[in-house]
Each structure stands twice: as structure tokens, then as C-alpha cells.
Design a protein around this motif. Structure first.
Motif, PDB file in Angstrom:
ATOM      1  N   UNK A 182       0.833  -1.211   0.000  1.00  0.00           N
ATOM      2  CA  UNK A 182       0.000   0.000   0.000  1.00  0.00           C
ATOM      3  C   UNK A 182       0.867   1.259   0.000  1.00  0.00           C
ATOM      4  N   UNK A 183       2.036   1.175   0.640  1.00  0.00           N
ATOM      5  CA  UNK A 183       2.918   2.350   0.638  1.00  0.00           C
ATOM      6  C   UNK A 183       3.566   2.548  -0.726  1.00  0.00           C
ATOM      7  N   UNK A 184       3.996   1.473  -1.363  1.00  0.00           N
ATOM      8  CA  UNK A 184       4.646   1.612  -2.665  1.00  0.00           C
ATOM      9  C   UNK A 184       3.661   2.124  -3.716  1.00  0.00           C
ATOM     10  N   UNK A 185       2.378   1.823  -3.531  1.00  0.00           N
ATOM     11  CA  UNK A 185       1.347   2.288  -4.461  1.00  0.00           C
ATOM     12  C   UNK A 185       0.726   3.601  -4.025  1.00  0.00           C
ATOM     13  N   UNK A 186       1.181   4.130  -2.901  1.00  0.00           N
ATOM     14  CA  UNK A 186       0.698   5.417  -2.383  1.00  0.00           C
ATOM     15  C   UNK A 186      -0.816   5.390  -2.162  1.00  0.00           C
ATOM     16  N   UNK A 187      -1.317   4.289  -1.600  1.00  0.00           N
ATOM     17  CA  UNK A 187      -2.753   4.156  -1.362  1.00  0.00           C
ATOM     18  C   UNK A 187      -3.096   4.620   0.052  1.00  0.00           C
ATOM     19  N   UNK A 188      -4.024   5.561   0.199  1.00  0.00           N
ATOM     20  CA  UNK A 188      -4.493   5.882   1.552  1.00  0.00           C
ATOM     21  C   UNK A 188      -5.191   4.651   2.115  1.00  0.00           C
ATOM     22  N   UNK A 189      -4.852   4.274   3.338  1.00  0.00           N
ATOM     23  CA  UNK A 189      -5.312   2.990   3.881  1.00  0.00           C
ATOM     24  C   UNK A 189      -5.910   3.172   5.267  1.00  0.00           C
ATOM     25  N   UNK A 190      -7.082   2.587   5.466  1.00  0.00           N
ATOM     26  CA  UNK A 190      -7.740   2.593   6.763  1.00  0.00           C
ATOM     27  C   UNK A 190      -7.838   1.161   7.252  1.00  0.00           C
ATOM     28  N   UNK A 191      -7.237   0.883   8.415  1.00  0.00           N
ATOM     29  CA  UNK A 191      -7.246  -0.461   8.987  1.00  0.00           C
ATOM     30  C   UNK A 191      -8.000  -0.449  10.303  1.00  0.00           C
ATOM     31  N   UNK A 192      -8.870  -1.437  10.498  1.00  0.00           N
ATOM     32  CA  UNK A 192      -9.503  -1.629  11.795  1.00  0.00           C
ATOM     33  C   UNK A 192      -8.984  -2.929  12.396  1.00  0.00           C
ATOM     34  N   UNK A 193      -8.750  -2.922  13.705  1.00  0.00           N
ATOM     35  CA  UNK A 193      -8.140  -4.078  14.355  1.00  0.00           C
ATOM     36  C   UNK A 193      -8.379  -4.043  15.855  1.00  0.00           C
ATOM     37  N   UNK A 194      -8.246  -5.224  16.483  1.00  0.00           N
ATOM     38  CA  UNK A 194      -8.200  -5.332  17.939  1.00  0.00           C
ATOM     39  C   UNK A 194      -6.756  -5.418  18.432  1.00  0.00           C
ATOM     40  N   UNK A 195      -5.828  -5.667  17.511  1.00  0.00           N
ATOM     41  CA  UNK A 195      -4.468  -6.083  17.850  1.00  0.00           C
ATOM     42  C   UNK A 195      -3.494  -4.905  17.825  1.00  0.00           C
ATOM     43  N   UNK A 196      -2.899  -4.610  18.979  1.00  0.00           N
ATOM     44  CA  UNK A 196      -1.935  -3.515  19.063  1.00  0.00           C
ATOM     45  C   UNK A 196      -0.730  -3.759  18.167  1.00  0.00           C
TER      46      UNK A 196
END
Length: 223
Positions: A182-196
Motif C-alpha cells: 500500500x505504501x509503494x502504491x501510495x494508497x491511503x489505507x484505513x485499517x480496523x483491528x483489535x491487535x496492538x
């Protein structure tokens, strides 16, 4: 072209009760993590951004991708790639067939085959085009699912706890792979998680979601 993802006063409610509210912007290549317990609306927010929000929910505000308002667009027109907890590969298709499903329509049959073969090599699965998905390991299925999303040429990525069902070693491997892509493609990314540990690996901003009380100001969410 790179894109940013803006959530302008997005609020979601269920049966008239506020569930989640967000006001933030995600820059190209940035991974923003939302953390919180089950039931606070993390996956519901992703469904709204992607265009799959169930009719029982009510949403307000605007979702903007590179300035374009996605709110009224159908899911297929939003170009938001969604990666789930489960790989969700089609069992009746080969590995190559699964990737072809995500590939945007362009080029000849031969060119499409070459793109898929190159994509498989890129994720360490050269020669897997004709394999049955049922014969793949958990990590291999996750890599195919990721590449299927990337081949659809998304303009933003949404990650719905995609590492939660992997063992520790595979989790570390997939985190590196996903965040590198996602960084190499310059994609804005939203992640949801329980895991620190997911949040630590993402290395970006983290917003904690709790039971809804009120929401005001930039980057404020339920607290």
C-alpha cells in the motif's frame, strides 16, 4: 496519480442511536488504524466507505477520494479495495481465475495471463496459476486475496482485521507484505483491528474507538 481519502463528519447510527463518527483525512500511502472492541462500528464504517452499508444503518457526512464525493456512488465505482479477515477465494476458480476476477478489463487474453503470472511471482507464488485454492496454505490464500484486490487497481485500501486468523509467523509476514504494497502504491489505507501489534506494524496514526458519547473537532471519534 495519488489520492487521499477524507471522511468529512461521517456519522453512522442504528435505530436512531449513534454508533460511530469520524472526521479525518488519510494521506497517500498513509495507514490510519482504528482500534476498539467489538460493537463500536469499525467494520460498519469500512462497509459504508466501500459502499456496502446495510440498509438498516443510517449514515451522514461525506466520503471523498481525491476530492470526489463517493457517498452516492455504487460500490463498484468507488475503487476502494477491501481486504477481510478471511481470504474469501472462490472455490470453483483456480488461483489464476481468482486473480482474473479482480483484474480490471484491459488488454488481450494473453496480456491478462501475463499480468496474473507476474503478480503471482511478485508474491512468491510463481507457477500457481492452475492450483486449486483448497490446496493452498493459510498464508498463500491471504497473499492471493491481497493480490486480487491490488489487481483491481484500487485508489484506497480498507483493511478489516486481515491478519487476525493467521498464526504469529504468518501474521508478521502478511503485515510486511500488505504495508509495503500500500505504501509503494501510495494508497491511503484505513485499517480496523483489535491487535496492538497490527497498529505497531502499520506505524501510522492510531485512533481508539470506545462507546459513543459525543464527537467534535478534527480526528475526534467516540470516547
Amino acid at each position: 496519480m495519488t489520492h487521499d481519502l477524507a471522511l468529512e463528519n461521517v456519522a453512522i447510527s442504528l435505530d436512531g442511536k449513534p454508533l460511530v463518527a469520524v472526521n479525518t483525512r488519510i494521506a497517500p500511502g498513509e495507514v490510519l488504524t482504528l482500534m476498539g472492541p467489538s460493537g463500536v462500528g469499525k467494520s460498519t464504517l469500512l462497509a459504508h466507505i466501500a459502499g456496502f452499508l446495510a440498509p438498516s444503518f443510517e449514515a451522514s457526512g461525506r466520503v471523498l477520494l481525491n476530492g470526489q464525493d463517493l457517498t452516492k456512488l455504487p460500490a463498484q465505482a468507488r475503487r476502494a479495495g477491501l481486504l477481510f479477515q478471511d481470504p474469501l477465494l472462490f472455490p470453483h476458480l483456480s488461483v489464476g481465475g481468482n486473480l482474473a476476477f479482480g483484474l480490471r478489463e484491459k488488454g488481450s487474453r494473453r496480456q491478462r495471463r501475463e499480468r496474473i503470472e507476474a503478480a503471482l511471482a511478485d508474491i512468491g507464488l510463481a507457477g500457481f496459476f492452475d492450483r486449486d485454492p483448497a490446496t493452498l496454505s493459510g498464508g498463500q490464500r491471504s497473499r492471493v486475496a491481497l493480490m486480487r484486490v491490488l489487481l483491481s487497481e484500487p485508489r484506497a485500501m480498507l483493511l478489516d482485521e486481515p491478519f487476525s486468523k493467521l498464526d504469529t509467523a504468518l501474521r508478521d509476514e502478511m503485515r510486511r507484505l500488505v504495508f509495503e504494497r500500500v505504501r509503494s502504491r501510495r494508497l491511503p489505507t484505513l485499517m480496523v483491528t483489535h491487535d496492538q501489534e497490527d497498529a505497531n506494524a502499520a506505524g501510522g496514526r492510531v485512533i481508539e474507538l470506545k462507546a459513543f458519547r459525543s464527537c467534535h473537532g478534527k480526528d475526534n471519534l467516540p470516547y
